[in-house]
Design a protein around this motif. Structure first.
Motif, PDB file in Angstrom:
ATOM      1  N   THR B   6       2.528  34.085 -28.311  1.00  0.00           N
ATOM      2  CA  THR B   6       2.856  33.075 -27.306  1.00  0.00           C
ATOM      3  C   THR B   6       3.919  33.596 -26.343  1.00  0.00           C
ATOM      4  OG1 THR B   6       2.548  31.487 -29.080  1.00  0.00           O
ATOM      5  CG2 THR B   6       3.448  30.651 -27.016  1.00  0.00           C
ATOM      6  N   ILE B   7       4.934  34.215 -26.930  1.00  0.00           N
ATOM      7  CA  ILE B   7       6.028  34.712 -26.095  1.00  0.00           C
ATOM      8  C   ILE B   7       5.516  35.755 -25.100  1.00  0.00           C
ATOM      9  CG2 ILE B   7       8.197  36.060 -26.124  1.00  0.00           C
ATOM     10  CD1 ILE B   7       8.706  34.630 -28.881  1.00  0.00           C
ATOM     11  N   SER B   8       4.703  36.703 -25.633  1.00  0.00           N
ATOM     12  CA  SER B   8       4.260  37.783 -24.744  1.00  0.00           C
ATOM     13  C   SER B   8       3.342  37.233 -23.659  1.00  0.00           C
ATOM     14  CB  SER B   8       3.592  38.891 -25.551  1.00  0.00           C
ATOM     15  OG  SER B   8       2.211  38.729 -25.585  1.00  0.00           O
ATOM     16  N   THR B   9       2.496  36.212 -23.978  1.00  0.00           N
ATOM     17  CA  THR B   9       1.634  35.618 -22.958  1.00  0.00           C
ATOM     18  C   THR B   9       2.478  34.968 -21.861  1.00  0.00           C
ATOM     19  OG1 THR B   9       0.050  35.142 -24.682  1.00  0.00           O
ATOM     20  CG2 THR B   9      -0.318  34.077 -22.564  1.00  0.00           C
ATOM     21  N   ASP B  10       3.504  34.234 -22.312  1.00  0.00           N
ATOM     22  CA  ASP B  10       4.387  33.563 -21.352  1.00  0.00           C
ATOM     23  C   ASP B  10       5.057  34.577 -20.440  1.00  0.00           C
ATOM     24  OD1 ASP B  10       5.522  30.919 -23.558  1.00  0.00           O
ATOM     25  OD2 ASP B  10       3.764  31.113 -22.241  1.00  0.00           O
ATOM     26  N   PHE B  11       5.467  35.675 -21.075  1.00  0.00           N
ATOM     27  CA  PHE B  11       6.144  36.729 -20.310  1.00  0.00           C
ATOM     28  C   PHE B  11       5.221  37.283 -19.223  1.00  0.00           C
ATOM     29  CE2 PHE B  11       6.732  41.346 -19.881  1.00  0.00           C
ATOM     30  CZ  PHE B  11       7.978  41.345 -19.258  1.00  0.00           C
ATOM     31  N   LEU B  12       3.961  37.550 -19.625  1.00  0.00           N
ATOM     32  CA  LEU B  12       2.995  38.070 -18.647  1.00  0.00           C
ATOM     33  C   LEU B  12       2.739  37.056 -17.531  1.00  0.00           C
ATOM     34  CD1 LEU B  12       0.309  39.959 -20.751  1.00  0.00           C
ATOM     35  CD2 LEU B  12       1.840  40.898 -19.032  1.00  0.00           C
ATOM     36  N   GLU B  13       2.609  35.787 -17.971  1.00  0.00           N
ATOM     37  CA  GLU B  13       2.347  34.745 -16.977  1.00  0.00           C
ATOM     38  C   GLU B  13       3.439  34.694 -15.917  1.00  0.00           C
ATOM     39  OE1 GLU B  13       1.655  30.945 -18.693  1.00  0.00           O
ATOM     40  OE2 GLU B  13      -0.308  31.568 -19.473  1.00  0.00           O
ATOM     41  N   SER B  14       4.689  34.771 -16.405  1.00  0.00           N
ATOM     42  CA  SER B  14       5.794  34.672 -15.449  1.00  0.00           C
ATOM     43  C   SER B  14       5.823  35.896 -14.547  1.00  0.00           C
ATOM     44  CB  SER B  14       7.131  34.477 -16.178  1.00  0.00           C
ATOM     45  OG  SER B  14       7.397  35.611 -16.951  1.00  0.00           O
ATOM     46  N   THR B  15       5.440  37.081 -15.102  1.00  0.00           N
ATOM     47  CA  THR B  15       5.404  38.286 -14.267  1.00  0.00           C
ATOM     48  C   THR B  15       4.351  38.141 -13.179  1.00  0.00           C
ATOM     49  OG1 THR B  15       5.863  39.514 -16.265  1.00  0.00           O
ATOM     50  CG2 THR B  15       5.268  40.802 -14.346  1.00  0.00           C
ATOM     51  N   VAL B  16       3.166  37.652 -13.603  1.00  0.00           N
ATOM     52  CA  VAL B  16       2.081  37.465 -12.638  1.00  0.00           C
ATOM     53  C   VAL B  16       2.501  36.459 -11.557  1.00  0.00           C
ATOM     54  CG1 VAL B  16      -0.258  36.547 -12.350  1.00  0.00           C
ATOM     55  CG2 VAL B  16       0.241  38.101 -14.231  1.00  0.00           C
ATOM     56  N   LEU B  17       3.163  35.392 -12.038  1.00  0.00           N
ATOM     57  CA  LEU B  17       3.622  34.373 -11.091  1.00  0.00           C
ATOM     58  C   LEU B  17       4.598  34.956 -10.071  1.00  0.00           C
ATOM     59  CD1 LEU B  17       4.250  31.030 -12.984  1.00  0.00           C
ATOM     60  CD2 LEU B  17       2.902  31.392 -10.909  1.00  0.00           C
TER      61      LEU B  17
END
Lengths: 209, 146
Positions: B6-17
Motif C-alpha cells: 500500500t505504501i509503495s503504491t501511494d508513493f508511486l501515485e504521488s510521484t505520478v501526480l
C-alpha cells in the motif's frame, strides 16, 4: 467506543492539545535532526532528482503547450493579418492592372480611351513607376507604412493617407480616371470602404487600450 | 494486501501526480507563450498572403474594367467570343470573397480567375503578367508550417 466520530464525539478532542504541541515526548525531533545531518547528502541528491524531474516534465509540458497554443491562435492571427493587408493590396493591384491593360492597347484605342494626350502621358508615367516597384517591394513598402501607423495616434492615421508610396500611386490613378470620361471603372467601392473601415477599427482599438 | 504494498503504491501515485502537475504547469506556460507567438507568426503570414491576394485580384479586376471600357467605346475592339469571356471574368472577380480568408473555395476561385485571364490574354495576343502572379500559394503553405 473511543474512536467513534458519531454523537458529537470528535477524535481530535481526545488528544491533549497542550502536551501534543509543546512536548516532544517521543524524542522525534532529536531523531529527525540526527537523520537530517547523517543523510544531508541524500537529501541533496533527492532535491536534485526532484529538480531534474521537475525540469524534465515541465519542459515536455511546455513544448506540448507551445504547439497547442500556436495551433489554437495561428488561424486567428492569419485572419487578422489578412484583413489588415488585403484591401491595400487590392488598391495597389488595381493600379497595376489598369495601367498595364491600357498600355497593351494599340495607340488609336489608347487615345480614344484616355481622351487627350496629357492623360495618355500620365498613364505612361504611372505605368513606368508602377513597374519599377516589384511585388516584393510593394509588400515591403506596405509593411513600412504599417509600422509607421503602429503608434495609433490620430495624427499618424490622417498622415498615413498621404505617406505610403502605394497610396500615392492609387491617388494618381484616381486623378487620371476622373479626367477620362471614356473609362468607366468600377473600382469595387465596397473594397475601398472596407479598407478604411479596417483602419478605423484599428484606430478605435488603439484608443481603447 | 500487504501494508508495504500500500505504501509503495501511494508513493508511486504521488510521484505520478507530481509529474503530472509539473507537466500541466509547463503546458500552461507553453500554451500561453504559444498563443502569443502563434498569433504573431500567423499575422505575419496573413499580412503577406492578404496583400498578395489583394494585389492579384486588383490586377485582374483593373484589366477587366479597362477591357469593358474599350468594348463600350468600340464594340468591334474585341471579338464576340473574347467579349463573352471578359464578361465571365468580370463576374468571377466580383464574386471572389475578398474579405473571407477562411472561405474554402478561394483557391479554386482564384485558379479559375487566373485561367480565364490567361485565355483572354492569349486571345488578345498580349502579355499582361506581373511577377507576383504566382506567389499566393506560397504563403498559404507558410501558415500550414506554423
Amino acid at each position: 467506543m473511543p474512536f467513534s466520530t458519531g454523537a458529537g464525539f470528535d477524535v481530535a478532542l481526545m488528544i491533549p492539545r497542550d502536551g501534543y504541541d509543546s512536548n516532544d515526548i517521543w524524542g522525534e525531533d532529536e531523531v529527525s535532526n540526527r537523520l537530517a545531518n547523517d543523510f544531508s547528502s541524500d537529501s541533496l541528491v533527492l532535491e536534485r532528482e526532484w529538480e531534474r524531474r521537475h525540469n524534465q516534465f515541465h519542459t515536455i509540458g511546455y513544448r506540448d503547450g507551445i504547439t497547442a497554443g500556436k495551433e489554437a491562435s495561428a488561424q486567428g492571427g492569419f485572419n487578422d493579418g489578412y484583413k489588415e493587408s488585403v484591401h491595400a493590396g487590392y488598391c495597389w493591384g488595381l493600379v497595376r492592372g489598369i495601367s498595364s491593360a491600357i498600355s497593351s492597347f494599340p495607340d488609336q484605342l489608347k487615345e480614344k480611351l484616355t481622351s487627350n494626350l496629357a492623360n495618355k502621358d500620365r498613364f505612361q508615367v504611372l505605368l513606368e513607376s508602377t513597374r519599377a516597384i516589384s511585388s516584393n517591394d510593394a509588400l515591403q513598402i506596405f509593411y513600412r507604412s504599417l509600422q509607421q501607423n503602429g503608434c495609433g495616434n490620430s495624427d499618424v492615421l490622417v498622415e498615413d493617407c498621404s505617406s505610403s508610396q502605394l497610396e500615392t500611386h492609387f491617388r494618381e490613378l484616381n486623378h487620371i480616371l476622373n479626367n477620362c470620361p471614356e473609362i468607366k471603372v468600377d473600382l469595387g467601392l465596397e473594397v475601398i470602404i472596407q479598407l478604411y473601415r479596417w483602419r478605423w477599427e484599428k484606430f478605435y482599438s488603439h484608443c481603447q487600450t | 494486501m500487504e501494508p508495504g504494498t500500500t505504501i509503495s503504491t501511494d508513493f508511486l501515485e504521488s510521484t505520478v501526480l507530481l509529474d503530472q502537475t509539473q507537466y500541466d504547469e509547463g503546458f500552461r506556460d507553453g500554451y500561453r507563450d504559444g498563443m502569443d507567438s502563434g498569433k504573431e507568426e500567423g499575422r505575419e503570414v496573413g499580412l503577406k498572403h492578404g496583400f498578395q491576394v489583394g494585389e492579384g485580384l486588383g490586377f485582374y479586376r483593373g484589366c477587366v474594367e479597362i477591357w469593358k471600357s474599350a468594348i463600350r467605346i468600340d464594340g468591334n475592339s474585341f471579338s464576340s467570343r473574347v467579349q463573352k469571356r471578359i464578361g465571365e471574368l468580370s463576374e468571377l472577380t466580383e464574386n471572389y470573397p475578398l474579405s473571407q480568408p477562411e472561405n474554402e473555395s478561394v483557391q479554386e476561385m482564384m485558379d479559375a480567375i487566373r485561367l480565364k485571364f490567361r485565355i483572354i490574354s492569349a486571345n488578345l495576343g498580349v502579355k499582361l503578367e506581373y511577377e507576383g502572379n504566382n506567389l499566393t500559394n506560397a504563403s498559404k503553405q507558410d501558415l500550414e508550417e506554423i
